[in-house]
Design a protein around this motif. Structure first.
Motif, PDB file in Angstrom:
ATOM      1  N   SER A 263      11.264  14.292  30.086  1.00 38.64           N
ATOM      2  CA  SER A 263       9.908  14.489  29.579  1.00 38.64           C
ATOM      3  C   SER A 263       9.500  13.352  28.643  1.00 38.64           C
ATOM      4  O   SER A 263       8.338  12.912  28.651  1.00 38.64           O
ATOM      5  N   GLU A 264      10.453  12.852  27.838  1.00 34.95           N
ATOM      6  CA  GLU A 264      10.140  11.737  26.949  1.00 34.95           C
ATOM      7  C   GLU A 264       9.876  10.466  27.753  1.00 34.95           C
ATOM      8  O   GLU A 264       8.967   9.696  27.428  1.00 34.95           O
TER       9      GLU A 264
ATOM     10  N   VAL B 231       1.178  10.415  22.579  1.00 34.63           N
ATOM     11  CA  VAL B 231       2.552  10.872  22.765  1.00 34.63           C
ATOM     12  C   VAL B 231       2.654  12.364  22.515  1.00 34.63           C
ATOM     13  O   VAL B 231       3.287  13.104  23.294  1.00 34.63           O
ATOM     14  N   LYS B 232       2.065  12.848  21.445  1.00 32.39           N
ATOM     15  CA  LYS B 232       2.108  14.279  21.128  1.00 32.39           C
ATOM     16  C   LYS B 232       1.431  15.103  22.219  1.00 32.39           C
ATOM     17  O   LYS B 232       1.890  16.180  22.585  1.00 32.39           O
ATOM     18  N   GLN B 233       0.351  14.566  22.764  1.00 33.03           N
ATOM     19  CA  GLN B 233      -0.368  15.273  23.822  1.00 33.03           C
ATOM     20  C   GLN B 233       0.469  15.363  25.092  1.00 33.03           C
ATOM     21  O   GLN B 233       0.545  16.414  25.737  1.00 33.03           O
TER      22      GLN B 233
ATOM     23  N   LEU C 208      13.745   4.847  33.911  1.00 31.93           N
ATOM     24  CA  LEU C 208      12.516   4.942  34.700  1.00 31.93           C
ATOM     25  C   LEU C 208      11.795   3.604  34.682  1.00 31.93           C
ATOM     26  O   LEU C 208      11.682   2.976  33.617  1.00 31.93           O
ATOM     27  N   MET C 209      11.350   3.126  35.827  1.00 25.03           N
ATOM     28  CA  MET C 209      10.626   1.862  35.883  1.00 25.03           C
ATOM     29  C   MET C 209       9.121   2.110  35.984  1.00 25.03           C
ATOM     30  O   MET C 209       8.682   2.970  36.751  1.00 25.03           O
TER      31      MET C 209
ATOM     32  N   TRP D 175      11.201  -1.205  32.236  1.00 26.64           N
ATOM     33  CA  TRP D 175      12.217  -0.165  32.404  1.00 26.64           C
ATOM     34  C   TRP D 175      12.399   0.579  31.097  1.00 26.64           C
ATOM     35  O   TRP D 175      12.515  -0.033  30.028  1.00 26.64           O
ATOM     36  N   LEU D 176      12.394   1.919  31.175  1.00 29.30           N
ATOM     37  CA  LEU D 176      12.528   2.768  29.996  1.00 29.30           C
ATOM     38  C   LEU D 176      13.673   3.755  30.194  1.00 29.30           C
ATOM     39  O   LEU D 176      13.912   4.235  31.303  1.00 29.30           O
ATOM     40  N   LYS D 177      14.372   4.065  29.102  1.00 28.23           N
ATOM     41  CA  LYS D 177      15.423   5.082  29.159  1.00 28.23           C
ATOM     42  C   LYS D 177      15.418   5.871  27.869  1.00 28.23           C
ATOM     43  O   LYS D 177      15.536   5.313  26.780  1.00 28.23           O
TER      44      LYS D 177
END
Length: 242
Positions: A209-210, A237-239, A162-163, A202-204
């Protein structure tokens, strides 16, 4: 300590003999000045308003740039960037970096690429690259390998993930090992990341959901809604995962 500079201000050269790398917001003038290490050195001037910042790199060099709140990316040599391929041609690709001009990516600018064996990338592909040429009046050029080793070193096509678009200032902070955001996120969620100095991240992760949770945290830090502190990030993050 960072100091405020204005466009046209002359920037004093460092007194050390280490190589100096000029980043965004700085340019070498055609005029010459006398410095502690040279009698005929180019004058360095600021090209925009901001804070003069510096960093001592691993290659025993000193990097200087002007930290501003600019929204449009201006390509600078050796910058790591995230780009989207928007067109293909016989010799390579045209890539959108979010700057005023499209960048050029040669088909041979990849690890192990030859005229008979080149990557076949489609329009819309996201690539992690390094700016190899950046002049004011020329189209920037990028490459997907480290010229010092000839290896990819993490550059190349980014598959899945995801960017996230954010400010140029936050991207530079994320590359600083002392900035607490990424270490705090890594202690909660395992992920892969590529940070471009052109305002793109960029994330993977293992689940959608994460990835969305990390995206919302980064956007919150960028907007100021979330403080860049471990306790605040853990809570956010928990929220978002709840």
């Amino acid at each position: 300590m960072a100091s405020v500079v204005l466009p046209g201000d002359s920037i004093p050269l460092p007194s050390s003999s280490k190589p100096v790398i000029l980043g965004p917001g700085l340019a070498a003038s055609s005029s010459r000045i006398r410095t502690p290490i040279s009698d005929d050195a180019p004058a360095i001037i600021s090209t925009r308003l901001g804070l003069l910042s510096s960093f001592k790199g691993k290659e025993k060099s000193e990097q200087y740039w002007v930290e501003g709140n600019s929204k449009r990316y201006i390509p600078a040599q050796k910058d790591m960037v995230l780009g989207t391929i928007i067109a293909r041609h016989a010799e390579g690709y045209r890539v959108d970096l979010g700057s005023s001009q499209m960048a050029s990516l040669e088909g041979l600018a990849f690890e192990g690429a030859t005229k008979r064996s080149k990557p076949n990338l489609k329009v819309g592909t996201l690539v992690y690259a390094r700016v190899s040429l950046a002049n004011r009046d020329m189209e920037p050029e990028i490459e997907c390998f480290d010229p010092n080793t000839g290896k990819a070193e993490g550059f190349g096509e980014l598959k899945g993930g995801l960017m996230v678009s954010c400010s140029l200032q936050l991207c530079r902070h994320l590359l600083n090992s002392k900035f607490p955001v990424l270490p705090a996120l890594a202690s909660t969620i395992p992920f892969e990341i590529a940070v471009g100095l052109n305002g793109r991240v960029w994330l993977k992760t293992e689940t959608v959901s994460e990835s969305i949770a990390l995206k919302r945290v980064i956007e919150g830090v960028d907007s100021g809604e979330i403080k860049p502190e471990k306790s605040d990030i853990d809570m956010a993050v928990k929220q978002f995962l709840a």
